[in-house]
Write a protein that holds these residues in place. Structure first.
Motif, PDB file in Angstrom:
ATOM      1  N   HIS A  25       0.831  -1.209   0.000  1.00 15.34           N
ATOM      2  CA  HIS A  25       0.000   0.000   0.000  1.00 15.34           C
ATOM      3  C   HIS A  25       0.864   1.258   0.000  1.00 15.34           C
ATOM      4  O   HIS A  25       0.532   2.253  -0.663  1.00 15.34           O
ATOM      5  CB  HIS A  25      -0.927  -0.005   1.219  1.00 15.34           C
ATOM      6  N   SER A  58      -4.530   0.639  -6.097  1.00 16.29           N
ATOM      7  CA  SER A  58      -3.731   1.738  -6.634  1.00 16.29           C
ATOM      8  C   SER A  58      -4.549   2.976  -6.961  1.00 16.29           C
ATOM      9  O   SER A  58      -3.980   4.021  -7.291  1.00 16.29           O
ATOM     10  CB  SER A  58      -2.997   1.274  -7.894  1.00 16.29           C
ATOM     11  N   ASP A  59      -5.853   2.884  -6.913  1.00 15.43           N
ATOM     12  CA  ASP A  59      -6.735   4.021  -7.194  1.00 15.43           C
ATOM     13  C   ASP A  59      -6.496   4.579  -8.594  1.00 15.43           C
ATOM     14  O   ASP A  59      -6.374   5.785  -8.799  1.00 15.43           O
ATOM     15  CB  ASP A  59      -6.542   5.117  -6.143  1.00 15.43           C
ATOM     16  N   GLY A  60      -6.376   3.673  -9.570  1.00 10.74           N
ATOM     17  CA  GLY A  60      -6.245   4.076 -10.960  1.00 10.74           C
ATOM     18  C   GLY A  60      -4.831   4.301 -11.439  1.00 10.74           C
ATOM     19  O   GLY A  60      -4.608   4.558 -12.621  1.00 10.74           O
ATOM     20  N   LYS A  61      -3.840   4.185 -10.548  1.00 10.01           N
ATOM     21  CA  LYS A  61      -2.448   4.421 -10.958  1.00 10.01           C
ATOM     22  C   LYS A  61      -1.835   3.207 -11.654  1.00 10.01           C
ATOM     23  O   LYS A  61      -0.851   3.341 -12.376  1.00 10.01           O
ATOM     24  CB  LYS A  61      -1.598   4.799  -9.742  1.00 10.01           C
TER      25      LYS A  61
END
Length: 621
Positions: free
Chosen positions: A22, A67-70
């Motif tokens: 994380h 990753s929240d879109g990364k």
């Protein structure tokens, strides 16, 4: 669609991302694409790869979501002569043949960052499942990190390759630990007689320093005083040093003596750690007549004998050490010593003289061994403020520099004390770096691959990363396997085998006593056949001697019966425990689940009947 509730009840958290992952994902600045290649044919031909592929995909999806879109995940099922196969080859994914055709199957991963840097895992192997999350997180970390750590290596052992062999036209073949270092860090190979350390070095790794110059020791001290970090491998007996005769002892306990003596810390000279509880099992006999025995100075260290509070060792599954020494702290030392690797109470020092040569007396060492119930520190973290060991000024440089050179590039002023606490890791062994103590090599689709059997490399990379201030990857190593061995069964078997060895030694002693008594009995005479030249032994015993011989034979038979009893008890204990474990895993858990299902069904029926009765009894309006 209702939310999915998941619970990870595996001991090692196999299906839960660690905090280290994380942290790495949170530090990504620009998008990273992951290209996952898995051929359908590979899963059909070798089913284990199908299940492992599902495990990898689940973990990749978890990483992508976290990753929240990364992280952008792309999946491919390459077929022969397709664009997907061309893409796999261009990324360096390894193709393997699985049938008689000329087509290849693929099972790997490639990562690409915003500046088109590529990192790849050419082929996923199930035996490396314990490193799966670490390998994935390391790939993402390397693609997102623009300032890699630089490690300076000073070694009398050819861990980065034999420079002399390369100078003579040979190949520069590093140890596998050298390859691991180059995969994780920028590495600078430095000589033992260095006059000045390169400015870009973040961490020093000093291995078995046998011939350091005074100037090199001074440079190391000043590097540490300026906030540098170091890991030192100091060995009272380096079995992997092939530059000496096998009967000679290659020691490096004096290599950093000016610093260690000044710091009040020493690695004992001529003394090794012997440990009956941690000893590795080897063949003490021959190929034709193997004799399994515990070699007291070759140690397999499990997590019980490693610090579980230090990030360097808290996630390791086991280390193999060979002829390790131990670290002692003097009362006046300015350093605090935090043990990282330590022996069990079933240990004591062993003189290096007792294990001299290529074929040491393993059984004799066991016979004479007497534990002193103390624990010995084989690796430790040292922290504290220190004053210089060179109060009269720096030693002269090996290579003289002109006044003009000194004026253009003057050496830094000497620090008389450390600018803050010194932080180093000291390991009283260097053989743990050698391939044979932590790797097993085998053929894989026509190529030689190295399979780790211990966490030795992880320990080194962990320590360097921690010393450099990069802890994100430390919690990811060796998270565990989805296929777990019966550890209690193995421990029980080892204890029983230890008891069996004790009885075997008693038997050998009794047999020798019988033979000696027979040979010493009166009436034994030797004659030589005049025709054939053969020697014949005629034995005539008195009645008392025959009675003595029969008594000895009865003792021998009694001990053999006891040995059979120990073996039978070993089998019964192991089989009993295995039976219980199988019952719990195969029978008890399904029974509990069935009982819960029945209870829920009864509860549901009871509620339904109660609801029906309430409706029937409700008055009609």
């Amino acid at each position: 669609m209702p939310p999915v509730v998941r619970m990870d009840v595996t001991e090692d958290g196999l299906y839960t991302l660690s905090q280290g992952t994380h942290r790495i994902l949170a530090d990504i600045d620009e998008p990273i694409e992951l290209h996952f290649f898995v051929s359908e044919q590979l899963g059909r031909e070798v089913p284990v790869y199908a299940s492992y592929g599902r495990r990898i995909r689940e973990l990749l999806v978890e990483i992508t979501v976290a990753s929240d879109g990364k992280i952008i995940l792309r999946e491919y099922a390459p077929k022969p002569f397709s664009d997907d196969e061309d893409k796999a080859v261009s990324f360096g994914i390894q193709g393997v043949p699985v049938d008689q055709n000329e087509s290849f199957s693929y099972f790997g991963l490639a990562g690409v960052n915003a500046v088109d840097d590529v990192e790849s895992i050419p082929f996923f192997r199930p035996e490396q499942e314990s490193l799966l999350e670490y390998n994935l997180a390391r790939m993402i970390y390397r693609l997102s990190d623009v300032n890699p750590v630089t490690v300076g290596v000073i070694s009398s052992l050819p861990i980065m390759g034999d420079m002399n062999a390369q100078g003579a036209g040979g190949m520069l073949v590093p140890w596998e630990i050298g390859n691991q270092l180059k995969e994780n860090y920028d590495v600078v190979n430095l000589p033992e007689s260095i006059d000045a350390l390169p400015a870009e070095v973040d961490v020093l790794m000093i291995v078995h320093p046998r011939a350091l110059s005074a100037r090199a020791i001074y440079e190391i001290e000043q590097f540490l005083f300026r906030g540098g970090r170091a890991i030192l491998f100091i060995d009272p007996k380096a079995e992997s040093d092939l530059s000496l005769d096998p009967d000679d002892t290659s020691a490096s306990t004096d290599g950093l003596q000016p610093l260690l003596r000044h710091w009040g810390v020493r690695v004992t000279d001529g003394q090794l750690v012997g440990d009956r509880s941690l000893a590795l099992r080897i063949n003490a006999g021959s190929v034709a007549q193997p004799v399994p025995a515990d070699f007291l100075v070759w140690l397999g260290v499990a997590d019980d004998n490693m610090s579980q509070t230090d990030p360097v060792t808290s996630q390791l599954f086991g280390l193999n050490l060979a002829s390790a020494g131990f670290i002692m702290r003097e009362d006046n030392s300015p350093f605090a010593v935090e043990p990282l690797i330590f022996s069990s109470p079933n240990s004591s020092p062993v003189a290096t003289e007792k294990v001299r040569g290529l074929i040491p007396d393993v059984l004799g060492l066991l016979e004479d061994f007497k534990p002193d119930e103390k624990t010995y520190v084989m690796a430790a973290r040292l922290t504290g403020n220190a004053a210089t060991a060179f109060p009269e000024g720096p030693p002269a440089q090996t290579i003289r520099r002109t006044e003009q050179e000194l004026a253009q590039n003057p050496p830094p002023a000497q620090l008389m004390e450390s600018d803050g606490p010194v932080n180093i890791v000291v390991v009283a062994d260097s053989d743990l770096l050698a391939d044979r103590f932590w790797l097993r090599k085998r053929q894989f689709f026509g190529r030689e691959v190295a399979e780790p059997i211990a966490s030795n490399a992880d320990f080194v990379v962990n320590a360097l990363g921690n010393l450099a201030g990069s802890d994100a990857l430390l919690t990811l190593r060796t998270r565990g396997l989805s296929r777990r061995p019966f550890e209690r069964v193995r421990a029980l078997q080892r204890r029983a085998e230890s008891r069996l060895q004790d009885r075997e030694r008693v038997l050998r002693s009794k047999l020798k006593e019988v033979q000696d008594n027979i040979a010493g009995l009166e009436g034994v005479r030797t004659v030589k056949d005049a025709e054939s030249g053969e020697v014949k032994v005629n034995v005539s015993l008195t009645g008392e001697q025959r009675s003595q011989l029969e008594s000895l034979r009865r003792d021998m038979l009694s001990i053999r019966q006891q040995l059979r009893g120990v073996q039978r008890g070993l089998r019964e204990d192991v089989e009993r425990l295995e039976t219980w474990l199988r019952f719990i895993n195969i029978g008890l858990i399904p029974l509990i689940v069935s009982a819960i299902a029945v209870a829920l069904g009864v509860l549901r029926m009871t509620r339904a009947r109660h609801h029906y009765r309430v409706i029937r009894e409700r008055p009609v309006s």
